[in-house]
Design an enzyme around this catalytic site. Structure first.
Site, mmCIF file in Angstrom:
data_model
loop_
_atom_site.group_PDB
_atom_site.id
_atom_site.type_symbol
_atom_site.label_atom_id
_atom_site.label_comp_id
_atom_site.label_asym_id
_atom_site.label_seq_id
_atom_site.Cartn_x
_atom_site.Cartn_y
_atom_site.Cartn_z
ATOM 1 C CE LYS A 60 36.703 36.520 20.921
ATOM 2 N NZ LYS A 60 37.522 34.916 21.651
ATOM 3 C CE1 TYR A 109 34.687 30.550 20.953
ATOM 4 C CE2 TYR A 109 33.329 32.164 22.455
ATOM 5 C CZ TYR A 109 33.805 31.432 21.240
ATOM 6 O OH TYR A 109 34.759 33.005 20.961
ATOM 7 C CG PHE A 149 40.875 26.634 25.941
ATOM 8 C CD1 PHE A 149 39.269 27.152 25.376
ATOM 9 C CD2 PHE A 149 41.770 26.105 25.187
ATOM 10 C CE1 PHE A 149 38.928 27.472 23.831
ATOM 11 C CE2 PHE A 149 41.598 26.035 23.784
ATOM 12 C CZ PHE A 149 40.350 26.332 23.456
ATOM 13 N NE ARG A 176 40.277 32.508 10.086
ATOM 14 C CZ ARG A 176 39.984 32.226 11.104
ATOM 15 N NH1 ARG A 176 39.132 31.770 12.500
ATOM 16 N NH2 ARG A 176 40.757 30.734 12.452
ATOM 17 C CB THR A 222 43.904 31.558 17.850
ATOM 18 O OG1 THR A 222 43.276 32.033 17.032
ATOM 19 C CG2 THR A 222 42.893 32.033 19.531
ATOM 20 N NE ARG A 263 41.798 37.115 17.915
ATOM 21 C CZ ARG A 263 41.114 36.154 17.142
ATOM 22 N NH1 ARG A 263 42.176 35.805 16.265
ATOM 23 N NH2 ARG A 263 40.212 35.422 17.395
ATOM 24 C CG ASN A 271 41.203 35.910 20.760
ATOM 25 O OD1 ASN A 271 39.269 36.237 21.512
ATOM 26 N ND2 ASN A 271 41.360 34.998 20.705
ATOM 27 C CG HIS A 317 34.353 34.451 17.192
ATOM 28 N ND1 HIS A 317 34.792 33.054 17.032
ATOM 29 C CD2 HIS A 317 32.828 34.765 16.002
ATOM 30 C CE1 HIS A 317 34.649 32.270 16.169
ATOM 31 N NE2 HIS A 317 33.192 32.916 15.811
ATOM 32 C CD GLU A 340 30.771 30.996 13.775
ATOM 33 O OE1 GLU A 340 31.452 31.463 13.923
ATOM 34 O OE2 GLU A 340 31.744 29.716 14.669
HETATM 35 P P1 CMP Z 1 37.775 32.035 18.876
HETATM 36 O O1 CMP Z 1 38.281 32.367 18.153
HETATM 37 O O2 CMP Z 1 37.006 33.071 19.312
HETATM 38 O O3 CMP Z 1 37.368 30.865 18.912
HETATM 39 C C1 CMP Z 1 37.740 30.036 20.019
HETATM 40 C C2 CMP Z 1 37.813 30.690 21.654
HETATM 41 O O4 CMP Z 1 38.729 30.424 22.938
HETATM 42 C C3 CMP Z 1 39.459 31.335 20.904
HETATM 43 O O5 CMP Z 1 38.799 32.542 19.508
HETATM 44 C C4 CMP Z 1 40.469 32.156 22.485
HETATM 45 O O6 CMP Z 1 39.667 32.889 22.291
HETATM 46 C C5 CMP Z 1 40.326 30.486 23.128
HETATM 47 N N1 CMP Z 1 40.682 29.993 23.625
HETATM 48 C C6 CMP Z 1 41.558 29.320 22.526
HETATM 49 N N2 CMP Z 1 42.648 28.932 22.840
HETATM 50 C C7 CMP Z 1 42.954 28.829 24.049
HETATM 51 C C8 CMP Z 1 43.806 29.149 24.737
HETATM 52 N N3 CMP Z 1 44.576 27.745 24.740
HETATM 53 N N4 CMP Z 1 43.470 29.114 25.850
HETATM 54 C C9 CMP Z 1 42.755 30.034 26.931
HETATM 55 N N5 CMP Z 1 41.097 30.377 25.871
HETATM 56 C C10 CMP Z 1 41.552 29.698 24.461
#
Ligand code: CMP
Length: 141
Positions: free
Chosen positions: A11, A51, A59, A87, A93, A104, A114, A117, A128
Site C-alpha cells: 500500500k 474495495y 471508513f 495473512r 489488520t 504490519r 496498514n 493487503h 482479486e
Molecule cells: P485490507 O486488508 O486492505 O482490507 C480492507 C481495509 O480497510 C483494511 O485492510 C484496512 O486498511 C481498512 N480498514 C479496516 N477497518 C478500518 C477502520 N476501522 N478504519 C479505517 N480503515 C479500516
C-alpha cells in the site's frame, strides 16, 4: 498442502517508506513467489471497485483516499497455502494487534494505513487477481 495463489498489495504508506524490497524479500523467503507484479497509481475508480465490498463502511472514503495517495505494488503470489501464509506474514489488520515480526507490526502505523493487503480466501484471491492481472500477465514456474 495445496499450491494456491493470493493477491498482495503493497500500500501507499509502505511504498512511501521505501520498503517495497524488504516486503517482497520476506514473501520470497517464506516461499511465496511473485508470478505477476506491477507498480500502479490507482485511480479513484480502481480503488472504489477493488474495495466495493466495503462501500457502506464508515471508513470507505478514507480508505479510497489513502489507496490513491501514491503508487501501490500489486502482486499475484503463488506457493503452498498462499492465502493463509500471506495473512500470517502480514499479521492482524490493526498493527496494534499484529504479532511481532509480521509486516504490519514492522511497517504499519494504523488500521487504515496498514502497509499490505492480502486476499482473505482462495475464492476472493481468484477474483482479486483477475481484477489486476490478465492471465497472460501471470508467469507461474
Ligand atoms: P485490507 O486488508 O486492505 O482490507 C480492507 C481495509 O480497510 C483494511 O485492510 C484496512 O486498511 C481498512 N480498514 C479496516 N477497518 C478500518 C477502520 N476501522 N478504519 C479505517 N480503515 C479500516
Amino acid at each position: 498442502m495445496a499450491i494456491e495463489r493470493t493477491l498482495s498489495i503493497i500500500k501507499p504508506d509502505a511504498t512511501e517508506k521505501n520498503v517495497i524490497g524488504k516486503i517482497i524479500a520476506r514473501f520470497e523467503e517464506e516461499g511465496l513467489r511473485p508470478i505477476g507484479i506491477r507498480m500502479q497509481h490507482l485511480s479513484l475508480s480502481d480503488a472504489q471497485g477493488f474495495y466495493a465490498v466495503h462501500s457502506e463502511r464508515p471508513f470507505f472514503g478514507e480508505l479510497v483516499e489513502f489507496m490513491t495517495r501514491n503508487p501501490v505494488v500489486v502482486m499475484a503470489l503463488e506457493g503452498e497455502n498462499a492465502v493463509a501464509k500471506n495473512r500470517e506474514i502480514m499479521g492482524a489488520t490493526n498493527p496494534a494487534d499484529a504479532a511481532e515480526g509480521t509486516l504490519r507490526k514492522l511497517f504499519a502505523s494504523s488500521i487504515g494505513e496498514n502497509s499490505v493487503h492480502g486476499s482473505d480466501s482462495a475464492e476472493n484471491a481468484a477474483i482479486e487477481i483477475a481484477y489486476f492481472f490478465r492471465s497472460t500477465e501471470l508467469c507461474p514456474r
